[in-house]
Design a protein around this motif. Structure first.
Motif, mmCIF file in Angstrom:
data_model
loop_
_atom_site.group_PDB
_atom_site.id
_atom_site.type_symbol
_atom_site.label_atom_id
_atom_site.label_comp_id
_atom_site.label_asym_id
_atom_site.label_seq_id
_atom_site.Cartn_x
_atom_site.Cartn_y
_atom_site.Cartn_z
ATOM 1 N N UNK A 1 33.268 -9.622 67.589
ATOM 2 C CA UNK A 1 32.511 -10.423 66.625
ATOM 3 C C UNK A 1 33.282 -10.531 65.321
ATOM 4 N N UNK A 2 33.365 -11.750 64.817
ATOM 5 C CA UNK A 2 33.956 -11.951 63.499
ATOM 6 C C UNK A 2 33.101 -12.857 62.629
ATOM 7 N N UNK B 1 35.697 -16.584 51.084
ATOM 8 C CA UNK B 1 37.019 -16.066 50.741
ATOM 9 C C UNK B 1 37.357 -14.854 51.608
ATOM 10 N N UNK B 2 36.399 -13.927 51.753
ATOM 11 C CA UNK B 2 36.626 -12.743 52.579
ATOM 12 C C UNK B 2 36.808 -13.116 54.044
ATOM 13 N N UNK B 3 35.998 -14.051 54.511
ATOM 14 C CA UNK B 3 36.095 -14.469 55.909
ATOM 15 C C UNK B 3 37.447 -15.106 56.186
ATOM 16 N N UNK C 1 26.945 -13.014 58.723
ATOM 17 C CA UNK C 1 27.800 -11.847 58.501
ATOM 18 C C UNK C 1 29.192 -12.194 59.011
ATOM 19 N N UNK C 2 30.214 -11.841 58.246
ATOM 20 C CA UNK C 2 31.590 -12.136 58.652
ATOM 21 C C UNK C 2 32.432 -10.871 58.543
ATOM 22 N N UNK D 1 32.827 -5.651 57.065
ATOM 23 C CA UNK D 1 31.780 -6.666 57.181
ATOM 24 C C UNK D 1 31.299 -7.103 55.806
ATOM 25 N N UNK D 2 31.041 -8.390 55.676
ATOM 26 C CA UNK D 2 30.491 -8.940 54.433
ATOM 27 C C UNK D 2 29.388 -9.932 54.786
ATOM 28 N N UNK D 3 28.364 -10.014 53.948
ATOM 29 C CA UNK D 3 27.194 -10.841 54.216
ATOM 30 C C UNK D 3 27.166 -12.002 53.228
#
Length: 835
Positions: A164-165, A223-225, A462-463, A469-471
C-alpha cells in the motif's frame, strides 16, 4: 459607514444567523455534523453560520458563483457510464464545507495510520508467508476466493517493501456520534484530485473565511506522497508515470489533473512495453525506462498475459516485471484484496494479532457467512441487516447490483438468498444497517436561503511518504440530494464538498514548488510519450482543418449577404473546394447556402465543423495534462458552440456563427503561440497545424487562383487573410500572378504554403529522429525538398499539377512523421542504457 449603519448591519446579520439556525431541522435517528450529541450547535459550525450571515445574501451568492465559475473554467468534469459515449457532467460542488475540529481530527488521523499499517501487513502476509491463513486468524477462503487475489503475484516482494502506498477510507458518524469505517479503498482510490479542486474553488471564493478558520493545507500531503514515489526511482533520468485506463474512464479528469499537479507523466497501457522483464515507456526519443507507476487501473486489467486476457488497457508482461522487482507499482497489483467486505469482520482480531493494538476506528459490524454461527445470526436477523457480496462487487443472479437491505427484499428473493447462504455462505456477508450521518448544505437564495441536513460520506486519504505514513488533512465528501439516502453516488445527483480540518493556530502555507536553494536548473525537454505526441499533432491538424472549413463557409455566406458582390461563380468554386475537402456530401442538388449550413450543423457527415470540433476536443482530452486550462477551455468552448443549434438558417446567421467560431480558434492559436514552451509537444502540435494549413491554402489556390478572375482571386485573398498585404503591396485589382505568389510562394506570409513548408522543415530539425546516423530522415528530406521548391518556384509557371504535387508531399510528410514517432513500425531504437 456611520455607527448607526454599522449597528443596523450587525442586527441584520444576527437576524440572518438566527433564521439559519432556527430553520435547521436535523433528521431523526442519525448523527448530524451541525448538531452535537447534546443537542447544541457545534461551536465551529456556529462560528461559520455567523460568518456567512455577516456577508449578506447578495455577497454569499456572488461567492458561490465564483466557486462554480472556477470549476467550469477549469473544465472539471466527471463521466457517467451507461449513457451514449459516456456523458461528461460538470463537477457538482456543495458550497458549504465539511468542518472537522482539531481534537476529532487527531483521533481520525491516528486511526487512519493504524489501519494503513494493518492492511499493508495483511497484504504482505497474504502474498508472502501466509501465516495468518495457516493459523486461522484469517480464513483462507477469504483470500483464495477473492477475485482480487492475484496468484501470479504470490511471493513477489514489492519494491520499497510496501503493498500500500495510497489508501482511502470511507467513514461516517454512527448514531452515538463516533466515527465508523464504512469501507476501505486499496485498489486505486479516486477523489484526491477532486478534493484538491474543491479546495481551490472554495478557498478562492471564501479566502477571508478560509484564513480566519485556520484550515490545514493540502499541499504538504501531496508533497510527501510525491517524495515517497520519487524515492523509488532507481535512475536519475526516470520519472514517475501515472497509469490511467484512458479518457473514457469516469475520473479521467482527475488522472490528468494529478499528473500535471504532481509532475508525473500520464500514460496509458499502450504507452508502455516490457522488454526483458523491464518496463519501458514509448517516447518520441525511443524507449525510456519506467521505474515507478502510480496505478489508476484495476489490477486485473494490468497484464493481459497473466491476469485478464480480455484486457486492452494493460501492459503485457507487467506481472513478470513486478516479480523481478524491476518496477514499483502504487498500489501493488493485488492490493484490492483487502477491500473485500468479508475482511471487515476479522480486522478487530487481526489488529490485536498483527499490531498488538485495538482498532482506533471501528468498522461497521460485519458477519461473514462462511462461518456457521455468523451465518445463523445473519439468517435470524435477516430483515435488520444489509445482505452484501463478501468478496466482490456482486453475486451474479442473486445480488447483481451489490448490497441490498434485507427488509426491502421480496419474500421470494429472500427465500432464494437464504438457501444460497446455506449452500455458498462464503460469498455473502451480513452487515449492520446504518443510516448515514448528515451535514449542512446551503439551499435557496437571498432571504430564502437556509441550511438543510443531507446524508454524507467522508473519504479520507493516507499516503506512504519518504518518512512514513501521512494523512491528507481534509478529504472528499460526497453528499446526497435525498434526505433518506443510505448510499451516496454522484452519478445519481449528489454533490461533493470540501473538507476543512481546523487548527487552533495559524497554518503555515505550503507549496509543491521546491525551495529556491534546492531548484535543479534544467532546460531539456521532458519525456513525451508517443501517444501524447500523436494527439498533439492531430489536435493541431483538427483545429486548423476546422478553421479552413469555417473560412470557406464565411466566404460563401459573406458573398450572399453582401449585395455588392456578384459572386455566383465564385461561390460555386468555394462550394467545390468544400466538397473536395470532404466537408459536405456530394449532393448536386444542394445549394451552396444549404451546404454551408450543413457544414455548421451536420454532426454525421465527415469533416463538418461539429465533427471536427468534437475530434479536436477528443484529441485534447487525452493530453489535458499538457494543455493549460485556458487552451483546454478554448477547445471545449469550440465544441460546445458547434453543438448549439443556430437561431436561424439565413446567411447572416451562418456568418455570425462562423465568425464566433473563428474567434475561438484564434484565441487557441494565440495561447499555443504565446504560452506553450517550445519543447517537443509544441513542435508536434505546430507541425500538425502547418501541414493542415498548407493543404488548405494549396486547395484554395487550385480552386480560386488559377482562372485569373478577379472575384475568385479576391476570395483567395480572403481565405488566406492577405487582403491588406496585397493592397499595400500592389494597390491594384487582384491579378493572378501576384496573388498566387503572395498566398502560395511568399515565405514571409504566415498563410502562404512556402511559409508552412519552411516552418515544417525547421520544426523537424528539432525532433529526435531528425538525422539518424547523420542522414536526414524521410520526413526531413520531403520537407527540405518542399521548402526548396516553394521557395524557388515561379508563380507564373505554376499549374494545377504542381500544386497537387505540393499537397502530396505534405501528406507524405504527415505519414513519415507517424511512422517515425507514432506507430513504431520501424526497428525500435536501442533502449536507453543498453548497447
Amino acid at each position: 459607514m456611520t455607527r448607526k449603519q454599522t449597528n443596523r448591519r450587525s442586527r441584520e446579520a444576527a437576524d440572518r444567523a438566527e433564521r439559519l439556525i432556527a430553520n435547521y431541522r436535523p433528521l431523526p435517528g442519525v448523527a448530524d455534523e451541525f448538531i452535537g450529541p447534546d443537542g447544541a450547535i457545534r461551536p465551529h459550525w456556529m462560528r461559520f453560520v455567523e460568518t456567512m450571515a455577516d456577508l449578506g445574501p447578495a455577497e454569499v451568492q456572488h461567492r458561490f458563483a465564483l466557486a462554480d465559475r472556477h470549476l467550469a473554467d477549469s473544465g472539471v468534469v466527471f463521466r457517467v457510464y451507461g449513457e451514449e459515449n459516456g456523458d461528461e457532467r460538470p463537477w457538482p460542488l456543495s458550497h458549504v464545507p465539511f468542518l472537522i475540529e482539531p481534537k476529532e481530527w487527531a483521533r481520525l488521523e491516528a486511526g487512519l495510520i493504524q489501519r494503513a499499517r494493518l492492511l499493508d501487513a495483511i497484504l504482505g502476509d497474504a502474498y508472502g508467508e501466509g501465516w495468518l491463513a495457516a493459523d486461522g486468524a484469517l480464513p483462507a477462503a477469504i483470500i483464495a476466493g477473492s477475485p482480487e487475489y492475484l496468484r501470479p503475484l504470490v511471493g513477489a516482494r514489492p519494491v520499497g517493501g510496501h503493498h500500500l502506498r495510497f489508501y482511502a477510507v470511507d467513514v461516517g458518524r454512527g448514531p452515538d456520534g463516533r466515527w465508523w469505517v464504512v469501507s476501505d479503498r486499496s485498489q486505486a482510490p479516486s477523489g484526491a484530485g477532486y478534493a484538491l479542486e474543491n479546495r481551490i474553488a472554495l478557498s478562492r471564493a471564501l479566502p477571508d473565511i478560509f484564513r480566519s478558520f485556520n484550515v490545514e493545507r493540502l499541499a504538504g500531503f501531496f508533497q510527501d506522497f510525491r517524495a515517497g514515489l520519487n524515492a523509488l526511482n532507481r535512475h536519475e533520468e526516470t520519472r514517475v508515470a501515472l497509469l490511467t485506463p484512458g479518457p473514457l474512464n469516469e475520473t479521467y479528469f482527475e488522472h490528468a489533473y494529478l499528473a500535471r499537479y504532481l509532475g508525473f507523466v500520464l500514460v496509458e497501457g499502450e504507452d508502455l512495453t516490457v522488454r526483458d522483464d523491464t518496463v519501458y515507456m514509448r517516447t518520441i526519443s525511443g524507449l525510456k525506462r519506467a521505474d515507478v507507476l502510480l496505478r489508476r487501473l484495476d489490477a486485473d486489467f494490468a497484464d493481459p498475459l497473466e491476469l485478464n486476457p480480455a484486457s486492452r488497457l494493460g501492459v503485457p508482461g507487467l506481472a513478470g516485471a513486478v516479480r523481478q522487482r524491476n518496477v514499483a507499482i502504487a498500489n501493488a497489483l493485488g492490493a484490492g484484496l483487502v477491500e473485500a467486505r468479508a475482511m471487515l469482520g476479522f480486522l478487530p482480531g487481526l489488529a490485536r494479532r498483527v499490531l498488538g493494538e485495538d482498532l482506533i476506528l471501528p468498522n461497521v459490524a460485519t458477519w461473514w457467512c462462511g462461518q456457521t454461527l455468523e451465518r445463523d445470526h445473519v439468517v435470524a436477523e435477516f430483515d435488520r441487516m444489509v445482505i452484501a457480496p463478501a468478496l466482490g462487487g456482486s453475486v451474479p443472479g442473486l445480488l447483481d447490483r451489490g448490497a441490498m437491505l434485507g427488509s426491502a427484499i421480496t419474500p421470494g428473493h429472500k427465500a432464494e438468498l437464504i438457501r444460497a447462504l446455506g449452500r455458498r455462505g462464503a460469498d455473502f456477508v451480513g452487515q449492520e444497517a446504518v443510516k448515514l450521518s448528515t451535514t449542512p448544505t446551503w439551499r435557496g437564495t437571498g432571504d430564502e436561503a437556509r441550511l438543510e441536513p443531507r446524508p454524507s460520506i467522508l473519504r479520507l486519504y493516507v499516503a506512504r511518504g519518504r518518512d512514513g505514513w501521512t494523512v491528507m488533512p481534509g478529504g472528499f465528501c460526497r453528499i446526497s440530494d435525498q434526505p433518506d439516502a443510505r448510499a451516496v453516488t454522484l452519478h445519481q445527483g449528489g454533490a461533493s464538498a470540501d473538507v476543512w480540518v481546523l487548527s487552533d493556530e495559524p497554518v503555515a502555507e505550503t507549496t509543491l514548488l521546491p525551495s529556491p536553494d534546492k531548484v535543479a536548473l534544467q532546460r531539456v525537454t521532458s519525456t513525451l510519450p508517443s501517444r501524447a505526441a500523436e494527439n498533439l499533432f492531430w489536435l493541431g491538424r483538427y483545429v486548423e482543418r476546422t478553421e479552413a472549413a469555417l473560412r470557406l463557409v464565411r466566404a460563401i455566406a459573406g458573398r450572399h449577404v453582401d449585395a455588392e458582390h456578384d459572386g455566383a461563380a465564385v461561390v460555386e468554386r468555394l462550394d467545390a473546394a468544400l466538397a473536395e475537402a470532404g466537408s459536405v456530401d456530394d449532393d448536386e442538388h444542394a445549394t451552396p447556402s444549404a451546404r454551408a449550413l450543413a457544414i455548421l450543423t451536420d454532426r454525421g457527415a465527415f469533416n463538418t465543423a461539429p465533427r471536427l470540433a468534437e475530434a479536436s476536443r477528443r484529441a485534447a482530452s487525452v493530453i489535458r495534462d499538457r494543455l493549460s486550462p485556458d487552451a483546454w477551455r478554448c477547445v471545449a468552448d469550440l465544441e460546445a458552440l458547434m453543438q448549439q443549434p443556430l437561431e436561424g438558417e439565413t446567411d447572416s446567421d451562418i456568418l455570425e456563427r462562423a465568425n464566433a467560431a473563428l474567434r475561438l480558434i484564434a484565441a487557441f492559436s494565440g495561447l499555443v503561440h504565446e504560452n506553450m514552451v517550445r519543447q517537443h509537444g509544441w513542435r508536434f502540435l505546430e507541425t500538425g497545424r502547418r501541414i493542415e494549413r498548407g493543404l488548405a491554402i494549396a486547395r484554395a489556390v487550385r480552386y480560386c487562383g488559377m482562372s485569373g478572375r478577379p472575384g475568385e482571386l479576391d476570395a483567395l485573398l480572403e481565405l488566406a487573410d492577405s487582403h491588406i498585404t496585397y493592397r499595400i503591396r500592389y494597390v491594384m485589382l487582384p491579378a493572378r500572378v501576384p496573388v498566387v505568389d503572395l498566398v502560395l510562394l511568399d515565405s514571409r506570409n504566415p498563410r502562404a504554403l512556402a511559409f508552412q513548408a519552411e516552418r515544417i522543415r525547421q520544426l523537424l530539425l528539432e525532433l529526435p529522429a531528425h538525422a539518424p546516423a547523420g542522414l536526414l530522415g524521410p520526413a526531413d528530406r520531403l520537407a527540405t525538398r518542399l521548402a526548396a521548391e516553394t521557395g524557388t518556384a515561379d508563380a507564373a509557371a505554376l499549374g494545377i499539377d504542381h500544386i497537387l504535387g505540393f499537397e502530396r508531399d505534405l501528406m507524405r510528410i504527415s505519414d513519415e512523421i507517424a511512422l517515425a514517432y507514432f506507430t513504431h513500425r520501424r526497428p525500435a531504437e536501442p533502449a536507453e542504457g543498453t548497447a
